[in-house]
Write a protein that holds these residues in place. Structure first.
Motif, PDB file in Angstrom:
ATOM      1  N   ALA A 125       0.700  -1.252  -0.094  1.00 27.26           N
ATOM      2  CA  ALA A 125       0.044   0.088   0.065  1.00 27.26           C
ATOM      3  C   ALA A 125       0.957   1.302  -0.043  1.00 27.26           C
ATOM      4  CB  ALA A 125      -1.079   0.130   0.932  1.00 27.26           C
ATOM      5  N   ALA A 126       0.332   2.293  -0.570  1.00 27.26           N
ATOM      6  CA  ALA A 126       0.847   3.744  -0.450  1.00 27.26           C
ATOM      7  C   ALA A 126       0.041   4.736  -0.404  1.00 27.26           C
ATOM      8  CB  ALA A 126       1.512   3.773  -1.838  1.00 27.26           C
ATOM      9  N   SER A 127       0.219   5.816   0.189  1.00 27.51           N
ATOM     10  CA  SER A 127      -0.792   6.957   0.430  1.00 27.51           C
ATOM     11  C   SER A 127      -0.183   8.152  -0.510  1.00 27.51           C
ATOM     12  CB  SER A 127      -0.692   7.462   1.887  1.00 27.51           C
ATOM     13  OG  SER A 127      -1.211   6.318   2.600  1.00 27.51           O
ATOM     14  N   PHE A 128      -1.269   8.967  -1.004  1.00 24.80           N
ATOM     15  CA  PHE A 128      -0.860   9.915  -1.653  1.00 24.80           C
ATOM     16  C   PHE A 128      -2.000  11.414  -1.458  1.00 24.80           C
ATOM     17  CE2 PHE A 128      -1.181  12.401  -5.834  1.00 24.80           C
ATOM     18  CZ  PHE A 128      -0.003  12.712  -5.936  1.00 24.80           C
ATOM     19  N   LYS A 129      -1.356  12.619  -1.151  1.00 24.26           N
ATOM     20  CA  LYS A 129      -2.394  13.474  -1.062  1.00 24.26           C
ATOM     21  C   LYS A 129      -2.983  14.031  -2.431  1.00 24.26           C
ATOM     22  CE  LYS A 129      -2.775  18.310   1.075  1.00 24.26           C
ATOM     23  NZ  LYS A 129      -2.195  19.244   1.785  1.00 24.26           N
ATOM     24  N   LEU A 130      -4.468  13.811  -2.544  1.00 22.55           N
ATOM     25  CA  LEU A 130      -4.930  14.312  -4.101  1.00 22.55           C
ATOM     26  C   LEU A 130      -5.450  15.806  -3.874  1.00 22.55           C
ATOM     27  CD1 LEU A 130      -7.375  10.937  -3.874  1.00 22.55           C
ATOM     28  CD2 LEU A 130      -5.239  11.425  -5.250  1.00 22.55           C
ATOM     29  N   THR A 131      -4.866  16.384  -4.960  1.00 22.08           N
ATOM     30  CA  THR A 131      -5.489  17.773  -5.301  1.00 22.08           C
ATOM     31  C   THR A 131      -5.921  17.764  -6.544  1.00 22.08           C
ATOM     32  OG1 THR A 131      -3.179  18.295  -6.151  1.00 22.08           O
ATOM     33  CG2 THR A 131      -3.558  18.846  -3.803  1.00 22.08           C
ATOM     34  N   ARG A 132      -5.819  16.936  -7.686  1.00 22.55           N
ATOM     35  CA  ARG A 132      -6.561  16.927  -8.724  1.00 22.55           C
ATOM     36  C   ARG A 132      -6.919  15.361  -9.254  1.00 22.55           C
ATOM     37  NH1 ARG A 132      -1.786  19.483 -12.505  1.00 22.55           N
ATOM     38  NH2 ARG A 132      -2.032  21.025 -10.769  1.00 22.55           N
ATOM     39  N   ASN A 133      -7.539  15.006 -10.284  1.00 18.94           N
ATOM     40  CA  ASN A 133      -7.675  13.764 -10.801  1.00 18.94           C
ATOM     41  C   ASN A 133      -6.208  13.287 -10.896  1.00 18.94           C
ATOM     42  OD1 ASN A 133     -10.349  14.179 -10.914  1.00 18.94           O
ATOM     43  ND2 ASN A 133     -10.416  14.734 -13.125  1.00 18.94           N
ATOM     44  N   THR A 134      -5.921  11.943 -10.564  1.00 18.12           N
ATOM     45  CA  THR A 134      -4.828  11.151 -10.594  1.00 18.12           C
ATOM     46  C   THR A 134      -5.033   9.727 -11.019  1.00 18.12           C
ATOM     47  OG1 THR A 134      -3.948  12.657  -8.772  1.00 18.12           O
ATOM     48  CG2 THR A 134      -2.716  10.638  -9.105  1.00 18.12           C
ATOM     49  N   THR A 135      -3.948   9.186 -11.886  1.00 15.83           N
ATOM     50  CA  THR A 135      -3.876   7.932 -12.444  1.00 15.83           C
ATOM     51  C   THR A 135      -2.963   7.145 -11.388  1.00 15.83           C
ATOM     52  OG1 THR A 135      -4.449   8.531 -14.719  1.00 15.83           O
ATOM     53  CG2 THR A 135      -3.306   6.363 -14.235  1.00 15.83           C
ATOM     54  N   LEU A 136      -3.318   6.245 -10.794  1.00 17.03           N
ATOM     55  CA  LEU A 136      -2.461   5.353  -9.956  1.00 17.03           C
ATOM     56  C   LEU A 136      -2.240   4.322 -10.745  1.00 17.03           C
ATOM     57  CD1 LEU A 136      -1.574   6.617  -7.122  1.00 17.03           C
ATOM     58  CD2 LEU A 136      -3.994   7.337  -8.063  1.00 17.03           C
TER      59      LEU A 136
END
Length: 697
Positions: free
Chosen positions: A548-559
């Motif tokens: 698992a990994a965490s990410f702060k979202l500020t716009r649409n994001t492709t993971l």
């Protein structure tokens, strides 16, 4: 008293006066052109990550890869009848519809080698491919009878194949259709009959993993050349020799489009909504070859004229489906066919910011073709001759099953029988070391053969070494075989979730059975060219196969979850899109007090004043939003006024409503992002909170 005239006035602050599209106005020639080593044209795909253009050649069974200017061409062979091409979202894999093999081939775009193959069944016809969408590749096919053209899918996780029964929807295309998708509607697929005069198009929503019919439309009484989905995802743009139309996907409403032009050959829509159209017979009818329109415009922003080439009586003509936009950029690529000679196909690069390239460039050999060694650099003596080794190897093979390689060694004439050649194998587990066993021996014609069973999959190189003797210098040759590997299970959660602005979200990848490698990477690629794809985590999965990994979202994001493969399991990449709202707030000013009506707080404005609205939203270049006002009438809120407004560089806009409104009338206002034709697609559709206001004397 002021005139009671309703109007919304807007102030577009500095930095938000226009939408920049990167194309200057006027007419231009192509920035570069290069002849393509193809016999026929199937499809074109543009890889913005590696700056490559891919073109398929159904007749020869080749896929040609070039740089943006058409140079540095490499031919990939062994794809009999290859037609449709599709790139994965991260441009790491090129998918090719191989009709002769009844399969979809997966090709790594960094190495230009086939890494996987997805059979669709020996009785299933395949012409075109798009995806992956919802974890599946989608292809066009047709049944045993005419009028049964439909869509099929291959599940990338399980390799399961399904063919949709179009008859259950009451539709069926006469011939095997072509497929279109669009950035404005990533879950929609359009099937189009381009081979008959029906001009039929069928739209399916496949975002759920199943084909859900959205629209069936017949447009022309003539052949349809090409179809594209508009930038806002609301319409089909369908082009044919006798004209073009816009068709509403919601209800099939049809209107004529680009009525000043005719004889269309192709249409392609960029991610920002620009429309590129090519015309047939432009040099004959005295028109330009390619036209570019802003979204909704009827006058072209720019036109392009293709230069003439040797061997053609007229200027080359852009072939059907021969247009492609650079993803996220302004380049337009056009494949055109000249007249007068056979195999006369050219790649034109339009609006190229860097057109200068060495020319010509020799076509590189196929990756599956052996490359003979030139031998030592010293001058040959009369007593010793320099031999050359040629190898013939299968392009693909099955891991754990025997394959046979044949070869010839000669030095102007075949070497005598009995010459021994050492055999080496290099694979993912054995990059150097001893030969895999024994030697090959020449016969009287200088020919030899050997059989080997590759234990590891992926790219396997077989090397043949002649050590030389008193009569001959040493020589070597090698051949590459793509050996099959099992596709592992790999998933990434939270696909198509809608998240709050600034939320930190944890994404979990799950890896199935593999051989030795248990490492998975998780990458995050926020929408927009100003942010780069970044590695969030590279780690060995736990006992449950998870990382698992965490990410702060500020716009649409492709993971993206990426498994690089091992000796028995192929590389695998899966993606999820995390949609992200904007932060939005609207303030009402020019009021003199607030009060509550029921439980709702209202701003109170004098009947002699104009209420003023200030919206603050997450900033992004050339961002627009809608301001929406509703009036409380007859016991319910009803639509009153709306306008599309640009935000400045700080994400701020202003608007006010003019006119006289009697005391006691109630209104509410909010800002909306993402539902205007001018909206960017960087964030998810977001509705701000309602702000309520009323009037008093």
């Amino acid at each position: 008293m002021r005139i009671s005239r309703v109007a919304i006035a807007t102030t577009v602050l500095a930095g938000a006066t226009a939408v920049g599209f990167g194309l200057a106005t006027g007419t231009a020639l192509a920035d570069s052109d290069e002849k393509l080593p193809i016999n026929t044209f199937g499809d074109i795909a543009v890889d913005a990550v590696h700056q490559r253009v891919f073109v398929s050649d159904p007749t020869s069974g080749n896929i040609v890869a070039t740089n943006y200017q058409g140079h540095e061409a490499t031919q990939m062979t062994g794809f009999a009848g290859v037609n449709g091409l599709a790139l994965s979202a991260d441009s790491s894999v090129l998918y090719a519809a191989v009709s002769g093999g009844h399969r979809i081939a997966a090709i790594a775009t960094d190495t230009l080698t086939e890494t996987a193959s997805y059979p669709v069944g020996d009785t299933v016809t395949i012409r075109d491919v798009v995806g992956p969408i919802s974890g599946k590749l989608w292809f066009s096919t047709i049944g045993a009878n005419v009028g049964t053209g439909t869509i099929g899918s291959v599940d990338l996780a399980t390799s399961a194949v399904a063919v949709h029964d179009a008859r259950a929807d009451g539709v069926g295309l006469y011939s095997t259709p072509e497929i279109s998708t669009g950035a404005g509607a990533p879950g929609l697929i359009v099937l189009t009959d381009t081979d008959t005069t029906s001009g039929d198009s069928v739209v399916y929503d496949v975002s759920s993993g199943a084909a859900d019919l959205k629209l069936a439309a017949e447009v022309f009484g003539e052949f349809t050349s090409d179809v594209a989905i508009s930038g806002d995802g609301a319409e089909l743009i369908q082009a044919g020799y006798n004209g073009s139309h816009r068709i509403a996907i919601s209800d099939g409403t049809k209107t004529a489009a680009y009525t000043s032009l005719n004889h269309f050959g192709g249409v392609e829509v960029a991610a920002d909504g620009r429309v590129a159209l090519s015309l047939r017979g432009a040099s004959v009818f005295g028109t330009q070859d390619v036209y570019v329109f802003q979204p909704g415009a009827t006058t072209p922003e720019r036109t392009f004229k293709l230069p003439s080439v040797a061997g053609s009586y007229n200027r080359p003509e852009v072939v059907g489906r021969g247009l492609a936009w650079e993803p996220g950029g302004s380049r337009i690529f056009a494949v055109a066919e000249g007249d007068g000679t056979q195999n006369n196909y050219w790649l034109y690069t339009l609006n190229d910011s860097d057109p200068v390239e060495p020319d010509p460039t020799t076509v590189s050999p196929s990756p599956s073709t052996s490359t003979p060694s030139p031998g030592p650099t010293e001058t040959n003596s009369p007593e010793r001759l320099q031999p050359t080794i040629w190898l013939t190897a299968p392009a693909t093979a099955t891991r754990g099953q025997a394959l046979t390689i044949t070869g010839t060694i000669n030095a102007n004439w075949p070497l005598p029988a009995g010459k021994e050649l050492a055999l080496w194998r290099h694979d993912v587990e054995t990059t150097s070391g001893p030969s895999f066993g024994g030697v090959a021996t020449t016969d009287a014609n200088g020919e030899f053969r050997f059989t080997n069973t590759p234990p590891a999959g992926g790219e396997v190189t077989y090397e043949v070494v002649f050590e030389g003797d008193a009569d001959y210098y040493p020589a070597t040759a090698s051949a590459v075989v793509q050996v099959s590997r099992t596709t592992p299970g790999l998933t990434l959660d939270k696909n198509k979730t809608v998240n709050a602005y600034g939320a930190t979200v944890t994404f979990t990848a799950t890896l199935g059975t593999t051989y030795k490698n248990r490492v998975v990477e998780i990458w995050a690629d926020p929408y927009g060219s100003d942010q780069a794809n970044r590695l969030l985590k590279r780690a060995t999965v736990n006992s449950a196969g998870k990382v698992a990994a965490s990410f702060k979202l500020t716009r649409n994001t492709t993971l993206t979850a990426r498994f690089t493969g091992d000796a028995r399991y192929a590389p695998r990449t899966v993606t999820s899109v995390a949609y992200t709202k904007v932060a939005v707030n609207t303030k009402v000013t020019k009021h003199f007090k607030t009060k509550k009506i029921g439980s709702v707080s209202y701003y109170v404005v004098r009947t002699t004043k104009d209420p003023h609205f200030v919206t603050t939203m997450t900033a992004y270049p050339n961002r627009f939003h809608r301001i929406v006002i509703q009036r409380y009438k007859n016991g319910k809120w009803t639509a009153f006024e709306s306008a599309t407004i640009g935000l400045d560089a700080y994400g701020v806009s202003e608007a006010w409503i003019t006119g006289y409104y009697p005391a006691g009338q109630r209104f509410r206002v909010r800002a909306e992002y993402g539902n205007s034709p001018y909206s960017d697609k960087i964030n998810a559709t977001t509705y701000g909170a309602w702000r309520y206001y009323t009037y008093e004397k």
